[in-house]
Design a protein around this motif. Structure first.
Motif, PDB file in Angstrom:
ATOM      1  N   LEU A  51       0.823  -1.213   0.000  1.00  0.00           N
ATOM      2  CA  LEU A  51       0.000   0.000   0.000  1.00  0.00           C
ATOM      3  C   LEU A  51       0.851   1.254   0.000  1.00  0.00           C
ATOM      4  N   GLU A  52       1.903   1.282   0.822  1.00  0.00           N
ATOM      5  CA  GLU A  52       2.729   2.491   0.922  1.00  0.00           C
ATOM      6  C   GLU A  52       3.470   2.777  -0.390  1.00  0.00           C
ATOM      7  N   ALA A  53       3.890   1.719  -1.091  1.00  0.00           N
ATOM      8  CA  ALA A  53       4.541   1.919  -2.396  1.00  0.00           C
ATOM      9  C   ALA A  53       3.531   2.424  -3.424  1.00  0.00           C
ATOM     10  N   GLU A  54       2.313   1.911  -3.340  1.00  0.00           N
ATOM     11  CA  GLU A  54       1.263   2.375  -4.247  1.00  0.00           C
ATOM     12  C   GLU A  54       0.983   3.862  -4.022  1.00  0.00           C
ATOM     13  N   LEU A  55       0.884   4.267  -2.754  1.00  0.00           N
ATOM     14  CA  LEU A  55       0.611   5.671  -2.440  1.00  0.00           C
ATOM     15  C   LEU A  55       1.768   6.580  -2.868  1.00  0.00           C
ATOM     16  N   ALA A  56       3.000   6.113  -2.683  1.00  0.00           N
ATOM     17  CA  ALA A  56       4.168   6.911  -3.084  1.00  0.00           C
ATOM     18  C   ALA A  56       4.214   7.078  -4.598  1.00  0.00           C
ATOM     19  N   THR A  57       3.892   6.008  -5.318  1.00  0.00           N
ATOM     20  CA  THR A  57       3.864   6.080  -6.787  1.00  0.00           C
ATOM     21  C   THR A  57       2.780   7.059  -7.247  1.00  0.00           C
ATOM     22  N   MET A  58       1.608   6.990  -6.610  1.00  0.00           N
ATOM     23  CA  MET A  58       0.522   7.915  -6.956  1.00  0.00           C
ATOM     24  C   MET A  58       0.921   9.355  -6.658  1.00  0.00           C
ATOM     25  N   GLU A  59       1.708   9.549  -5.624  1.00  0.00           N
ATOM     26  CA  GLU A  59       2.196  10.893  -5.295  1.00  0.00           C
ATOM     27  C   GLU A  59       3.031  11.454  -6.447  1.00  0.00           C
ATOM     28  N   LEU A  60       3.893  10.614  -7.008  1.00  0.00           N
ATOM     29  CA  LEU A  60       4.705  11.043  -8.146  1.00  0.00           C
ATOM     30  C   LEU A  60       3.829  11.352  -9.357  1.00  0.00           C
ATOM     31  N   ILE A  61       2.859  10.491  -9.606  1.00  0.00           N
ATOM     32  CA  ILE A  61       1.976  10.692 -10.764  1.00  0.00           C
ATOM     33  C   ILE A  61       1.156  11.975 -10.605  1.00  0.00           C
ATOM     34  N   LYS A  62       0.630  12.210  -9.412  1.00  0.00           N
ATOM     35  CA  LYS A  62      -0.182  13.407  -9.159  1.00  0.00           C
ATOM     36  C   LYS A  62       0.644  14.693  -9.280  1.00  0.00           C
ATOM     37  N   SER A  63       1.962  14.579  -9.062  1.00  0.00           N
ATOM     38  CA  SER A  63       2.822  15.763  -9.163  1.00  0.00           C
ATOM     39  C   SER A  63       3.196  16.075 -10.610  1.00  0.00           C
ATOM     40  N   GLY A  64       2.725  15.228 -11.541  1.00  0.00           N
ATOM     41  CA  GLY A  64       2.967  15.483 -12.950  1.00  0.00           C
ATOM     42  C   GLY A  64       3.893  14.516 -13.648  1.00  0.00           C
ATOM     43  N   CYS A  65       4.443  13.538 -12.943  1.00  0.00           N
ATOM     44  CA  CYS A  65       5.327  12.549 -13.563  1.00  0.00           C
ATOM     45  C   CYS A  65       4.512  11.612 -14.463  1.00  0.00           C
ATOM     46  N   ARG A  66       5.047  11.314 -15.626  1.00  0.00           N
ATOM     47  CA  ARG A  66       4.347  10.446 -16.582  1.00  0.00           C
ATOM     48  C   ARG A  66       5.085   9.127 -16.827  1.00  0.00           C
ATOM     49  N   GLU A 113      16.703   6.332 -22.404  1.00  0.00           N
ATOM     50  CA  GLU A 113      15.870   5.457 -23.232  1.00  0.00           C
ATOM     51  C   GLU A 113      14.428   5.392 -22.745  1.00  0.00           C
ATOM     52  N   ASN A 114      14.217   5.578 -21.460  1.00  0.00           N
ATOM     53  CA  ASN A 114      12.866   5.468 -20.902  1.00  0.00           C
ATOM     54  C   ASN A 114      12.205   6.816 -20.638  1.00  0.00           C
ATOM     55  N   SER A 115      12.913   7.900 -20.955  1.00  0.00           N
ATOM     56  CA  SER A 115      12.384   9.252 -20.706  1.00  0.00           C
ATOM     57  C   SER A 115      11.837   9.373 -19.276  1.00  0.00           C
ATOM     58  N   ILE A 116      12.603   8.897 -18.338  1.00  0.00           N
ATOM     59  CA  ILE A 116      12.149   8.838 -16.941  1.00  0.00           C
ATOM     60  C   ILE A 116      12.022  10.236 -16.342  1.00  0.00           C
ATOM     61  N   ASP A 117      10.890  10.475 -15.678  1.00  0.00           N
ATOM     62  CA  ASP A 117      10.725  11.742 -14.956  1.00  0.00           C
ATOM     63  C   ASP A 117      10.299  11.523 -13.498  1.00  0.00           C
ATOM     64  N   GLY A 118      10.198  10.266 -13.104  1.00  0.00           N
ATOM     65  CA  GLY A 118       9.860   9.952 -11.719  1.00  0.00           C
ATOM     66  C   GLY A 118      10.458   8.612 -11.321  1.00  0.00           C
ATOM     67  N   ILE A 119      10.994   8.527 -10.112  1.00  0.00           N
ATOM     68  CA  ILE A 119      11.622   7.279  -9.637  1.00  0.00           C
ATOM     69  C   ILE A 119      11.151   6.985  -8.216  1.00  0.00           C
ATOM     70  N   LEU A 120      10.714   5.751  -7.998  1.00  0.00           N
ATOM     71  CA  LEU A 120      10.472   5.227  -6.654  1.00  0.00           C
ATOM     72  C   LEU A 120      11.563   4.221  -6.372  1.00  0.00           C
ATOM     73  N   THR A 121      12.221   4.340  -5.229  1.00  0.00           N
ATOM     74  CA  THR A 121      13.317   3.422  -4.903  1.00  0.00           C
ATOM     75  C   THR A 121      12.973   2.574  -3.687  1.00  0.00           C
ATOM     76  N   SER A 122      13.660   1.445  -3.589  1.00  0.00           N
ATOM     77  CA  SER A 122      13.309   0.422  -2.594  1.00  0.00           C
ATOM     78  C   SER A 122      13.786   0.712  -1.184  1.00  0.00           C
ATOM     79  N   ASP A 123      14.832   1.523  -1.026  1.00  0.00           N
ATOM     80  CA  ASP A 123      15.442   1.723   0.291  1.00  0.00           C
ATOM     81  C   ASP A 123      16.295   2.979   0.274  1.00  0.00           C
ATOM     82  N   GLU A 124      16.743   3.414   1.446  1.00  0.00           N
ATOM     83  CA  GLU A 124      17.421   4.703   1.534  1.00  0.00           C
ATOM     84  C   GLU A 124      18.748   4.746   0.781  1.00  0.00           C
ATOM     85  N   SER A 176      11.795  13.501 -10.478  1.00  0.00           N
ATOM     86  CA  SER A 176      11.403  13.485  -9.068  1.00  0.00           C
ATOM     87  C   SER A 176      11.724  12.115  -8.461  1.00  0.00           C
ATOM     88  N   ILE A 177      12.059  12.116  -7.177  1.00  0.00           N
ATOM     89  CA  ILE A 177      12.461  10.857  -6.525  1.00  0.00           C
ATOM     90  C   ILE A 177      11.794  10.731  -5.158  1.00  0.00           C
TER      91      ILE A 177
END
Length: 340
Positions: free
Chosen positions: A170-185, A238-249, A271-272
């Motif tokens: 759930l927490e990873a899902e919410l963090a990913t949605m946070e990135l998407i809501k901030s404009g990351c595609r 190659e992936n035109s990345i504009d948002g990253i969620l990472t597994s640990d600090e 954004s990270i």
């Protein structure tokens, strides 16, 4: 409590006299190396402990708790240990800390040592090797001697124990949605802690958020211990990345450093968000937005749960505490766009 293996049982299994078994276990020069090896291997296999020791486990309390963590350098486990020590001291208990260094063998040795040290209970976050192999027989041994286990953070569903964690999916899902809501595609998940239960749960949460947003999920296993600078740069391009969620600090800090080295700006270009609210992320420039896993609280609740179990204050069935995490917003993310 399961009937413990006796010296006579070992002797019968081996077809030798109890005195020979005793001498072999005590490294007597009268016994050949071959016989000693055979006796010790069977003793380990059958989880034999001296009779007087096993009886001591049954009737005595030592006011000592054993703790096994996979690492000590990780800010997360350092904060958990802080919570464990503080709560244990408050309740009149001492702790013995063991570090498995993500090794199954070291974890087995730690369990054996803690049993022989007559700890009242064990607090455990299993190693990567244990979770990858599901070789868990050693984790069932303490129960045979009336020593309860409480697991925290990394969990193994096959082990009957009280468990403390956050809802990583759930927490990873919410963090990913946070990135998407901030404009990351184009959000990707960088995994730096393969074969752990928490990583698998976070992957699932990330994928769920991407699926709900009709976006393509991309999970990348990254190893910054190797020289992967060029590979990392090509992944970003190659992936035109504009948002990253990472597994640990640690993976978050290493990712941010490499993003900056490749010439990108955080959060303008990328954004990270990472997991663990530790000092590394807080003091990085720019400071890193993170999912606070409530590490210290996990340690405190784990100790309280273990002592409640020892004092028969809990139901017979194992219980599970799931703490609510929260996102700590810092400089590595843009403000989320709130729909009007």
């Amino acid at each position: 409590m399961k009937q413990h293996m006796t010296l006579k049982d070992l002797a019968r299994e081996l077809g030798i006299s109890p005195s020979t078994v005793s001498k072999a276990l005590n490294d007597s020069p009268e016994i050949s190396a071959k016989t000693k090896k055979k006796v010790r291997e069977l003793a380990d296999l059958l989880q034999y402990y001296p009779n007087s020791f096993a009886q001591g486990l049954k009737y005595k309390r030592t006011k000592t708790l054993g703790v096994i963590v996979p690492a000590i350098l990780s800010n997360f486990f350092s904060m958990v240990l802080d919570g464990i020590e503080e709560k244990a001291s408050e309740l009149g208990y001492r702790i013995i800390i063991c570090i498995s260094k993500e090794s199954l063998e070291k974890e087995k040795l730690a369990i054996d040592m803690l049993i022989k040290s007559q700890v009242d209970g064990i607090l455990l976050s299993p190693s990567k090797e244990t979770q990858a192999s599901l070789n868990i027989k050693h984790l069932q041994a303490p129960k045979n001697y009336g020593i309860p286990i409480v697991m925290f953070d990394r969990l193994i569903k096959e082990i009957e124990a009280d468990k403390i964690s956050i809802n990583d999916c759930l927490e990873a899902e919410l963090a990913t949605m946070e990135l998407i809501k901030s404009g990351c595609r184009n959000v990707v998940y960088f995994s730096g802690m393969a074969t752990t239960s928490v990583n698998e749960e976070r992957k699932q949460g990330y994928k769920k958020a991407m699926e709900n947003s009709s976006a393509t999920a991309r999970i990348i296993e990254i190893d910054f211990s190797k020289d992967e600078g060029e590979k990392f740069k090509s992944i970003l391009e190659e992936n035109s990345i504009d948002g990253i969620l990472t597994s640990d600090e640690l993976t978050t800090v290493q990712t941010a450093r490499n993003v900056l080295t490749c010439g990108y700006k955080i959060p303008k270009d990328i954004s990270i968000i990472g997991f663990t609210n530790g000092k590394m992320g807080e003091n990085f420039m720019p400071s890193l937005t993170t999912v606070d896993q409530k590490a210290k609280e996990q340690g405190e609740i784990a100790v309280q749960t273990l002592i409640d179990r020892l004092e028969d204050k809990l139901p017979l069935e194992s219980i599970e505490f799931i703490l609510k995490a929260e996102i700590i917003h810092r400089e590595s993310t843009k403000n989320a766009m709130i729909p009007i």
